[in-house]
Scaffold this active site. Structure first.
Site, PDB file in Angstrom:
ATOM      1  N   CYS A   1      41.632  34.767  50.519  1.00 53.12           N
ATOM      2  CA  CYS A   1      41.144  35.206  49.212  1.00 53.12           C
ATOM      3  C   CYS A   1      42.259  35.313  48.183  1.00 53.12           C
ATOM      4  O   CYS A   1      41.995  35.508  47.002  1.00 53.12           O
ATOM      5  CB  CYS A   1      40.458  36.557  49.329  1.00 53.12           C
ATOM      6  SG  CYS A   1      38.960  36.479  50.309  1.00 53.12           S
TER       7      CYS A   1
ATOM      8  N   CYS B   1      42.906  44.227  41.745  1.00 52.17           N
ATOM      9  CA  CYS B   1      44.137  44.646  42.435  1.00 52.17           C
ATOM     10  C   CYS B   1      44.130  46.157  42.649  1.00 52.17           C
ATOM     11  O   CYS B   1      44.585  46.648  43.686  1.00 52.17           O
ATOM     12  CB  CYS B   1      45.375  44.248  41.632  1.00 52.17           C
ATOM     13  SG  CYS B   1      45.582  42.468  41.456  1.00 52.17           S
TER      14      CYS B   1
END
Ligand SMILES: Cc1ncc(COP(=O)(O)O)c(C=O)c1O
Lengths: 395, 279
Positions: free
Chosen positions: B35, B104
């Site tokens: 990913c 993130c």
């Protein structure tokens, strides 16, 4: 640490050659007339326009009337594909490749919406086109195969002669996106039987915002930008004369650099590439090393991510590019590397360096000093050093 | 090019607490190299306190910065405090992240959750919420995660969901499904429904008991505490803290944070937990 800029992203864009700028300036200052005007102040500029066309045609060994100036590579690709599709409404099938630039690739949804079939031909692990698949895809509804000449990410060159031969056997037209080939490899349209070819000035030291399309004489094509009689009614709009003059000069310079100078650039590229492979473990070249433009290398660096690499290189003044998802904001890594089946251990960690005639050995050496340190630092941070660690992760 | 704050660049260039804690007793591994980002968080937890935290990350500049920031935020904190850190807190600590990079910060929060779950030995249960059905095949994101992140971050569009979870950012085939989920999450915010439809009072109390038993008490017991269900009045869940929790200055936080969060997540989002203070 030196903070001079080392620009190794010439496939993204190039600096304007000083000679090019020099020739352009009068057209940005005093010679501002409109070439279509009836008086000499404007009308005389026709000569400059045609001179630029002659110089461009000379680079391609084609007839000047086969060159249509446009605003960029993207426009040229749109013009080629839509212009041909509109001229042949009875044909319902178009073939592209899986690795085209978005200027071509993103026309597929448009064509499908218009009711056409679009087939995208794949490539192998080295980025080479599957010619058998190409031949098998052609049928009597096929109008066109649009196939880039050199890939912008890997530099891989497709065998256009062979592709033309297959297409001609099936009565199919060939458009090539030659944007990344112009100025890097010799192009001879008097021998290579393509019907259409797109190019863009800013990829070979002309300014941004000017490009062109080679249209083989006699080809039936609809204009894309409908308007005035400019470009023999094939592209409306008052000519961007200063930039076209620049493009003509850049074409002339490019023609002079296809021999020894291309070899010098190739040697530098090879030195960079060999140096990277030698100093960085678990790195590999993406793309067929045998059939590549001389200025480009794309290396996959396993176990680290490309945007982090670019940020660190940028800090050291080095401009390069990556196929990583994170750098583009698309979340998916480069469609080119995915089509090639680049392994997931390095598809996010690709780095592209693209050189130019202005690249120096000292710049290459500087990258070779800097890059291994950066890679070392990021690998320290990475939870992965091997496939085994990847497999065990999160289990 | 991304516009990173100075703090992001600082943490990217000088990441804090890189590596792995020796003899870690809490490990969280989230994401995957496929990913494009992955984070391994290792913690040393001692007497309910996070005494050491280190990370290793595969990812872009903001993924590195978010992981580094997270370790700074949790070191020296109690488990209790740390477990309330959200992805918003991580982004805030860094002076903000570009919208497209919010995933993130979500990865940071998830690694922390995974590490704490690992420590508590309740890995399975805590991860149950993310089991559900895979909606985004490209990035393996479940409907449960999409709903949870949408609620926690007040997300209303597919684009926002993609920025925070990556879901929908690949082939895009799941975008209609994400739209449906958003519709489900935000449909008549006033008439919120418990997962699985409306519950009768009896069902509700049974579910509350189950959640307290399986999700809450094991956590409290680790720190020498416990709790008892006293009553359920409309949407008020009245509990009494016991053992070490009783009279603990953080018991209010435990009730509101842990107990209420769990009940809202797993039973009914309108529930309120109140502490019964013995007279
Ligand atoms: C292969 C290829 N085609 C087309 C284009 C588009 O050219 P322009 O930027 O002039 O529109 C580019 C530029 O990135 C390219 O690399």
């Amino acid at each position: 640490m030196s903070q001079a800029r080392v620009y190794l992203d010439n496939n993204a864009t190039t600096q304007i050659a000083p000679e090019v700028l020099e020739e352009m300036l009068p057209f940005l200052r005093d010679k501002y007339g409109n070439p279509s005007s009836a008086y000499s102040f404007g009308g005389n500029l026709q000569k400059d326009l045609e001179r630029a066309r002659d110089r461009t045609a000379a680079l391609f060994s084609c007839h000047p009337t086969e060159i249509v100036f446009t605003s960029c590579g993207t426009e040229s690709d749109n013009f080629a594909i839509r212009g041909l599709v509109d001229a042949y409404p009875e044909k319902t099938h178009v073939i592209l490749t899986k690795v085209e630039h978005p200027a071509v690739k993103n026309q597929a949804p448009y064509l499908r919406k218009k009711g056409l079939r679009v087939t995208e031909i794949g490539v192998d692990r080295q980025g080479r086109l599957d010619l058998a698949e190409l031949a098998a895809a052609m049928d009597n509804e096929t109008l066109l195969v649009s196939c880039m000449l050199a890939n912008n990410e890997t530099g891989v060159i497709f065998p256009l002669e062979e592709i033309c031969r297959i297409a001609k056997e099936h009565g199919v037209f060939v458009h090539t996106d030659a944007v990344q080939a112009v100025g890097k490899i010799p192009l001879d349209f008097s021998r290579l039987p393509v019907d259409l070819a797109a190019f863009s000035g800013h990829k070979f030291h002309a300014p941004k915002g000017v490009g062109g399309l080679f249209v083989r004489r006699g080809l039936k094509i609809r204009p894309f930008l409908i308007g005035g009689h400019q470009e023999r009614s094939r592209r409306g709009g008052t000519e961007n004369l200063a930039s076209i003059v620049g493009l003509g000069r850049a074409a002339e310079l490019a023609a002079g650099r296809l021999g020894e100078e291309a070899t010098r650039v190739r040697d530098l590229r090879d030195r960079l590439e060999r140096g990277i492979l030698r100093s960085i473990a678990n790195s590999e070249v993406n793309g067929d090393p045998e059939h590549r433009v001389p200025n480009t290398t794309n290396v996959g660096i396993h176990f680290i991510e490309g945007e982090a690499l670019l940020l660190a290189l940028d800090k050291q003044g080095i401009c390069a590019s990556t196929g990583s998802a994170c750098a583009s904001g698309s979340l998916q890594p480069s469609h080119v590397l995915r089509a090639m089946g680049v392994p997931f251990t390095c598809v996010h960690g690709s780095l592209r360096f693209s050189l130019s005639t202005y690249t120096t050995p000292a710049e290459v050496d500087y990258v070779l000093e800097t890059l291994p340190v950066i890679v070392g630092r990021l690998r320290e941070l990475s939870p992965f050093r091997s496939l085994r660690e990847i497999e065990a992760f999160g289990a | 090019m991304w516009e990173y704050s100075e703090k992001v660049m600082d943490h990217y260039e000088h990441p804090r607490n890189v590596g792995e804690v020796q003899n870690a007793n809490a490990v969280g591994e989230v994401g995957s190299i496929v990913c494009g980002d992955a984070l391994k968080l290792t913690l040393k937890i001692d007497g309910g306190l996070i005494t050491d935290a280190r990370f290793k990350t595969f990812g872009c500049g903001s993924a590195i910065a978010a992981a580094s920031a997270l370790t700074e935020m949790i070191k020296g904190r109690s488990l209790e405090e740390a477990s309330r850190i959200t992805n918003k807190d991580i982004a805030g600590f860094l002076g903000g992240l570009p919208e497209e990079k919010m995933h993130c910060s979500v990865m940071g929060q998830e690694a922390l959750e995974a590490a704490i779950a690992d420590y508590r030995g309740v890995k399975k249960e805590v991860h149950k919420e993310d089991e559900g059905e895979i909606v985004c095949k490209c990035f393996s994101v479940t409907d449960q995660k999409i709903k949870r992140v949408a609620l926690a971050n007040n997300l209303h569009t597919v684009e926002e969901i993609t920025n925070y979870t990556k879901a929908g950012g690949g082939c895009g085939a799941c975008i209609p499904k994400i739209e449906d989920l958003l519709e489900e999450v935000w449909r008549g915010e006033s008439a919120r429904k418990a997962p699985g439809g409306r519950l009768t009072m009896v069902q509700k109390i049974k579910r509350i008991e189950e959640v307290l038993e399986e999700e809450v008490r094991p956590i409290l017991k680790r720190d020498g505490g416990d709790l008892e269900l006293i009553d359920v009045v409309e949407n008020k869940v009245i509990v009494r803290m016991m053992g070490m929790c009783q009279g603990c200055h953080a018991s209010e936080l435990t009730t509101k944070g842990l107990v209420q969060e769990k009940l809202r997540e797993l039973v009914d989002p309108t529930l309120e937990a109140v502490e019964d203070v013995p007279g």
